[in-house]
Scaffold this active site. Structure first.
Site, PDB file in Angstrom:
ATOM      1  N   CYS A  14     -12.909  -1.360  12.609  1.00 61.57           N
ATOM      2  CA  CYS A  14     -13.639  -2.247  12.048  1.00 61.57           C
ATOM      3  C   CYS A  14     -15.402  -2.212  12.963  1.00 61.57           C
ATOM      4  CB  CYS A  14     -13.616  -3.383  11.959  1.00 61.57           C
ATOM      5  SG  CYS A  14     -15.354  -4.575  11.172  1.00 61.57           S
ATOM      6  N   ASP A  32      -2.882   1.482   7.065  1.00 69.59           N
ATOM      7  CA  ASP A  32      -2.235   1.402   6.280  1.00 69.59           C
ATOM      8  C   ASP A  32      -1.703  -0.176   5.730  1.00 69.59           C
ATOM      9  OD1 ASP A  32      -2.142   4.145   4.909  1.00 69.59           O
ATOM     10  OD2 ASP A  32      -0.471   4.756   6.410  1.00 69.59           O
ATOM     11  N   ASP A  76       1.055  -1.187   0.460  1.00 72.88           N
ATOM     12  CA  ASP A  76       0.265  -0.208   0.103  1.00 72.88           C
ATOM     13  C   ASP A  76       0.806   1.472  -0.024  1.00 72.88           C
ATOM     14  OD1 ASP A  76      -2.254   1.365   0.444  1.00 72.88           O
ATOM     15  OD2 ASP A  76      -1.752   2.005   2.391  1.00 72.88           O
ATOM     16  N   GLU A 113      -1.956  -2.148  -5.780  1.00 72.43           N
ATOM     17  CA  GLU A 113      -3.131  -0.984  -6.546  1.00 72.43           C
ATOM     18  C   GLU A 113      -2.556  -0.120  -7.539  1.00 72.43           C
ATOM     19  OE1 GLU A 113      -5.296   1.071  -2.649  1.00 72.43           O
ATOM     20  OE2 GLU A 113      -3.168   1.161  -3.197  1.00 72.43           O
ATOM     21  N   CYS A 156     -12.828  -9.248   9.281  1.00 73.30           N
ATOM     22  CA  CYS A 156     -14.004 -10.097   9.080  1.00 73.30           C
ATOM     23  C   CYS A 156     -14.543  -9.384   7.606  1.00 73.30           C
ATOM     24  CB  CYS A 156     -15.052  -9.383   9.841  1.00 73.30           C
ATOM     25  SG  CYS A 156     -15.059  -7.466   9.806  1.00 73.30           S
ATOM     26  N   CYS A 174     -12.314  -4.171   6.172  1.00 71.79           N
ATOM     27  CA  CYS A 174     -11.838  -5.046   7.280  1.00 71.79           C
ATOM     28  C   CYS A 174     -11.074  -6.256   7.113  1.00 71.79           C
ATOM     29  CB  CYS A 174     -12.260  -5.226   8.391  1.00 71.79           C
ATOM     30  SG  CYS A 174     -11.717  -6.239  10.392  1.00 71.79           S
TER      31      CYS A 174
END
Length: 376
Positions: free
Chosen positions: A352, A362, A187, A281, A336, A333
């Site tokens: 979350c 990050d 990231d 990304e 989950c 998240c």
């Protein structure tokens, strides 16, 4: 696997060689512009352009009319025609815009010479700290590393600060490095340059910001000297104080670029050596810099250049770089899978709202990128 690789060195030409380099750059620019004009005229009148072979034959005739074209390296003039032909090929494939006329006031002036000859002695030689180039002869250079491979061509550049560089393009063999059985997601950010899913963080040195004040002061001095020269009705090219200060400004810019490039090369090589699969990304940086508040910071970190380095080094060494959809990677998240804007509490904090999972925002994003890369 054989790949094309470039080696860049600093050149130290003498006065005579500097004059010849300037002549070669000027002649290469003249040939490019001359045949670009002929190409445009032919296309407007007949609907067809000019082939490289036709331009090459016309260049032979032109050299008979203009004797000064014979003073410079003939390979450099042929290279200008090849560049023109390649530019039009890419234009018709919609890979770039139409070729434009070259200007002698461009920041970087250069020419390329093809120095490979089959079944003949090569026109380039390296002996300790000296490099032999066509027409220039032996020229001093900063021989900081060994050139491995068959040399294809050389590009000589003069930077805005008046320094000279040569880029040797070679065909060399690269071998895949041993597998590490490691995968990672990256990231990129502004506070920290890159955050890996394994927790490793690469800081953002902010090379430009470190020299921004010094650069601004140098630019103000340059602006004052330019205004004074204009008031005195002197050409800026002949105003010595203006040119001295222009070189100082250019060298600050070069210092920033060289430091940033060196940093990106080091960390990209380290990541490629340590991981088999790298997830990143698929950022549209050209759209992101339209944000006025962040444009300077985004331009400074050079995410696109970093991605380019990762991709070509992965190709060399048998690694894999996977670009994933950047949407929701910072809001999802990792624990989950719940996605919501509220999960991103601050720039650094991620909590979350569904399961209460908390960690650095990050690192959470980099783990999501890693997960997406593994699934692709």
């Amino acid at each position: 696997m054989f790949v094309n690789k470039a080696y860049r060195f600093r050149l130290y030409p003498n006065k005579k060689q500097e004059v010849l380099i300037a002549k070669t750059i000027g002649c290469s620019r003249f040939v490019f512009n001359r045949f670009l004009s002929l190409w445009n005229e032919s296309y407007q009148t007949t609907g067809k352009g000019l082939s490289f072979n036709f331009c090459s034959s016309q260049l032979t005739q032109l050299k008979k009319e203009l004797e000064w074209l014979k003073e410079v390296d003939s390979h450099a003039l042929q290279s200008s025609l090849k560049n023109l032909a390649d530019s039009f090929d890419r234009y018709f494939k919609k890979q770039n815009e139409a070729p434009r006329f070259k200007n002698k006031r461009n920041n970087v002036q250069s020419y390329t010479t093809n120095i490979e000859k089959k079944n003949q002695n090569p026109e380039v030689s390296i002996a300790e700290n000296r490099l032999k180039l066509p027409k220039l002869g032996w020229i001093r250079f900063a021989n900081c590393r060994e050139v491995k491979g068959r040399i294809l061509n050389a590009t000589i550049r003069k930077s805005p600060s008046g320094r000279y560089f040569v880029s040797l393009l070679v065909e060399t063999e690269v071998k895949e490095i041993p597998k590490t059985a490691s995968t990672v997601g990256i990231d990129v950010g502004l506070k920290d340059f890159a955050i890996l899913s394994n927790g490793k963080v690469y800081k953002n040195p902010k090379f430009f910001r470190a020299l921004e004040e010094k650069l601004a002061k140098a630019q103000r001095i340059l602006s004052r000297r330019q205004r004074l020269a204009i008031q005195q009705k002197r050409p800026l090219s002949e105003a010595k104080n203006v040119q001295k200060q222009r070189i100082k400004v250019a060298r600050i810019h070069e210092q920033v670029v060289h430091a940033r490039t060196n940093y990106l090369q080091k960390i990209s090589t380290e990541i490629i050596k340590n991981h088999d699969i790298i997830g990143i990304e698929d950022l549209q940086v050209s759209n992101m810099i339209k944000n006025r508040k962040l444009a300077k910071a985004i331009s400074e970190v050079s995410w696109s250049e970093f991605r380019t380095m990762l991709e070509y080094k992965a190709k060399w060494y048998g690694r894999q770089v996977i670009a994933v959809d950047p949407r929701h990677t910072s809001q999802k998240c990792h624990s989950c899978g719940h996605t919501a804007k509220e999960n991103r509490q601050t720039q650094a904090a991620f909590i979350c709202v569904s399961c209460g999972h908390s960690e650095n925002a990050d690192i959470n994003a980099s783990r999501n990128i890693h997960e997406l890369a593994i699934l692709l």
